[in-house]
Write a protein that holds these residues in place. Structure first.
Motif, PDB file in Angstrom:
ATOM      1  N   THR A 155      -4.655  -0.197   6.420  1.00  0.00           N
ATOM      2  CA  THR A 155      -5.312  -1.163   4.466  1.00  0.00           C
ATOM      3  C   THR A 155      -4.193  -1.763   3.706  1.00  0.00           C
ATOM      4  O   THR A 155      -2.993  -1.202   3.251  1.00  0.00           O
ATOM      5  CB  THR A 155      -6.065  -0.309   4.060  1.00  0.00           C
ATOM      6  N   ASN A 215      -8.066 -10.258   4.203  1.00  0.00           N
ATOM      7  CA  ASN A 215      -8.746  -9.328   3.888  1.00  0.00           C
ATOM      8  C   ASN A 215      -9.143  -8.543   2.565  1.00  0.00           C
ATOM      9  O   ASN A 215      -8.109  -8.648   2.141  1.00  0.00           O
ATOM     10  CB  ASN A 215      -7.784  -8.411   5.349  1.00  0.00           C
ATOM     11  N   VAL A 250      -6.215   0.082  -2.751  1.00  0.00           N
ATOM     12  CA  VAL A 250      -7.525   1.319  -2.344  1.00  0.00           C
ATOM     13  C   VAL A 250      -7.481   1.458  -3.654  1.00  0.00           C
ATOM     14  O   VAL A 250      -6.758   1.957  -5.344  1.00  0.00           O
ATOM     15  CB  VAL A 250      -6.617   2.527  -1.874  1.00  0.00           C
ATOM     16  N   ILE A 279     -14.412   0.111   7.723  1.00  0.00           N
ATOM     17  CA  ILE A 279     -14.098   0.459   6.030  1.00  0.00           C
ATOM     18  C   ILE A 279     -13.215   1.989   6.780  1.00  0.00           C
ATOM     19  O   ILE A 279     -14.474   2.314   7.144  1.00  0.00           O
ATOM     20  CB  ILE A 279     -15.353   0.889   4.877  1.00  0.00           C
ATOM     21  N   GLU A 311     -10.442   1.636   1.935  1.00  0.00           N
ATOM     22  CA  GLU A 311      -9.577   0.600   2.514  1.00  0.00           C
ATOM     23  C   GLU A 311     -10.085  -0.165   3.426  1.00  0.00           C
ATOM     24  O   GLU A 311     -10.767   0.580   4.142  1.00  0.00           O
ATOM     25  CB  GLU A 311      -8.698   2.138   2.962  1.00  0.00           C
ATOM     26  N   SER A 312     -10.313  -1.172   3.285  1.00  0.00           N
ATOM     27  CA  SER A 312     -10.528  -2.572   4.023  1.00  0.00           C
ATOM     28  C   SER A 312      -9.504  -2.741   5.258  1.00  0.00           C
ATOM     29  O   SER A 312      -8.264  -2.669   4.768  1.00  0.00           O
ATOM     30  CB  SER A 312     -10.634  -3.755   3.096  1.00  0.00           C
ATOM     31  N   GLU A 313     -10.192  -2.546   6.272  1.00  0.00           N
ATOM     32  CA  GLU A 313      -8.944  -3.013   7.616  1.00  0.00           C
ATOM     33  C   GLU A 313      -9.421  -3.497   8.540  1.00  0.00           C
ATOM     34  O   GLU A 313     -10.709  -3.677   8.951  1.00  0.00           O
ATOM     35  CB  GLU A 313      -9.077  -1.655   8.508  1.00  0.00           C
ATOM     36  N   GLN A 359      -9.112  -5.346  -2.631  1.00  0.00           N
ATOM     37  CA  GLN A 359      -7.865  -5.612  -2.048  1.00  0.00           C
ATOM     38  C   GLN A 359      -8.158  -7.099  -1.558  1.00  0.00           C
ATOM     39  O   GLN A 359      -9.515  -7.131  -1.101  1.00  0.00           O
ATOM     40  CB  GLN A 359      -8.778  -5.133  -0.951  1.00  0.00           C
ATOM     41  N   HIS A 364       0.703  -1.278  -0.088  1.00  0.00           N
ATOM     42  CA  HIS A 364       0.142   0.136  -0.140  1.00  0.00           C
ATOM     43  C   HIS A 364       0.737   1.134  -0.208  1.00  0.00           C
ATOM     44  O   HIS A 364       0.779   2.193  -0.648  1.00  0.00           O
ATOM     45  CB  HIS A 364      -0.867   0.078   1.566  1.00  0.00           C
TER      46      HIS A 364
END
Length: 295
Positions: A257, A213, A261, A168, A138-140, A223, A89
C-alpha cells in the motif's frame, strides 16, 4: 476480460452493467465444491478462453446490480502480501518499521493473510464489536497467479500472471504499551480482505507497473499513488514468493500500500479504485458478535 464470482459461487463475464453467467461452461462436478470454480477456471484457462470469449452468445445475461459479487477468487490456496512496498508509506509508519537489515518489502519478505478473511464487493467490512482499537485501510493492487510456479526467474515471472484485482488490506494497528500481535493475525479478521470487484485478465492491463491506485473514505480521497512507486515490482514479488514455496493457480499476491493509510470506523464507507482494473465500495460495519479478546 472481467471475470466475476457472484451469488452462490457462479462465474460470469462482466460487460458494462451486465454480467453474463458462464457457469455452464465449467464441469458439472464443480457444483459439489463451487467455491473452487475460479481456481479450476484459472488452471484450465487455455482451453476455456474460447468459450468465455463468446460470452455474449453463450452466457445468460443479468443486470450487474441484481447479483451479489463475491471475492474475485473466493478460495485461493494462499494470500501473500508485501509489507512496506512504497517509500512514502515507510516514512509515515515511522521508527517501528526500521529493522537492522532494512525495512522495505525487499528486506522483510512477505507475510500471509488468511484466505478466510476475504470478502467481495457485495459484502461489508466488519470490525470487532465494541473494540476501542484502531483499524486502518490499505489500498493495494492484487495479482492473481495463473499457473503453478516454483523458483521462477524474474525475467519470466509475468508469464505466470492470470490477472489483477483490487484489494483492501484492513489492519488492526499496534497499540502502545501492548505486546505486539502477529501481523497475520492483525490482518486476518473475517472480511478484512476485500478482493474485487472481479479479476481483469492480464491481457487487458498492458503495464501493471503504471496504474493509478486510489482509496476514499466517505468520499474523501485518502490514498492516491501509482504502482510505478512500488519498491519491489510484481515480477520480483513472484520470484521471491516462488523461491520459498510453490504458487498455485488462483493464488493472490497483494503488492503493498502507498502513503495515506488511515482509520476506519463503523459507519464509514470505503472505496478503492485501480486504473484499468475497476473499483468497489464497501460499508464498514460493526460485527454482530463481540470478540472474546479486547481487540
Amino acid at each position: 476480460m472481467k471475470i466475476a464470482s457472484f451469488d452462490d459461487y457462479r462465474i460470469g463475464v462482466v460487460d458494462g452493467d451486465t454480467v453474463h453467467d458462464m457457469t455452464s461452461a465449467l464441469p458439472e462436478f464443480l457444483s459439489q465444491l463451487p467455491c473452487q470454480r475460479v481456481n479450476w477456471l484459472v488452471s484450465h484457462w487455455a482451453e476455456l478462453r474460447p468459450k468465455f470469449a463468446d460470452f455474449r452468445i453463450s452466457g445468460w445475461a443479468l443486470p450487474l446490480s441484481s447479483v451479489k459479487l463475491l471475492p474475485a477468487n473466493p478460495a485461493p490456496q494462499h494470500v501473500f502480501a508485501a509489507p512496506a512496498n512504497y517509500r512514502k508509506h515507510i516514512g509515515e509508519l515511522g521508527e517501528r518499521t526500521v529493522t537492522k537489515g532494512g525495512r522495505s518489502a525487499r528486506e522483510q519478505g512477505f507475510f500471509l493473510k488468511a484466505p478466510g478473511s476475504l470478502v467481495g464487493a457485495g459484502g461489508s467490512l466488519l470490525l470487532p464489536k465494541g473494540s476501542q482499537r484502531r483499524f486502518d485501510h490499505e489500498s493495494e493492487l492484487a495479482v492473481i497467479i495463473g499457473r503453478r510456479a516454483r523458483n521462477v526467474p524474474r525475467a519470466q515471472a509475468m508469464e505466470y500472471v492470470f490477472g489483477y484485482s483490487c484489494l483492501i488490506d484492513a489492519t488492526l494497528r499496534i497499540e502502545k504499551g501492548v505486546a505486539e500481535e502477529e501481523r497475520s493475525m492483525r490482518k486476518s479478521f473475517e472480511t478484512f480482505t476485500p478482493l474485487g470487484p472481479w479479476i481483469v485478465t492480464a491481457d487487458e492491463v498492458a503495464d501493471p507497473g503504471s496504474l493509478k491506485n486510489q482509496l476514499w473514505v466517505n468520499g474523501e480521497l485518502k490514498q492516491d499513488a501509482n504502482t510505478s512507486e512500488m519498491i519491489v515490482g510484481i515480477a520480483e514479488l513472484i520470484e521471491l514468493v516462488s523461491s520459498v514455496l510453490t504458487l498455485e493457480p488462483g493464488d493472490v499476491i497483494a503488492t503493498g500500500t502507498p502513503e495515506g493509510v488511515g482509520p476506519l470506523v463503523a459507519g464509514d464507507e470505503v472505496r478503492i479504485e485501480i486504473e484499468r482494473v475497476g473499483g468497489m465500495t464497501l460499508p464498514v460495519r460493526e460485527c454482530e458478535q463481540r470478540a472474546p479478546r479486547p481487540y
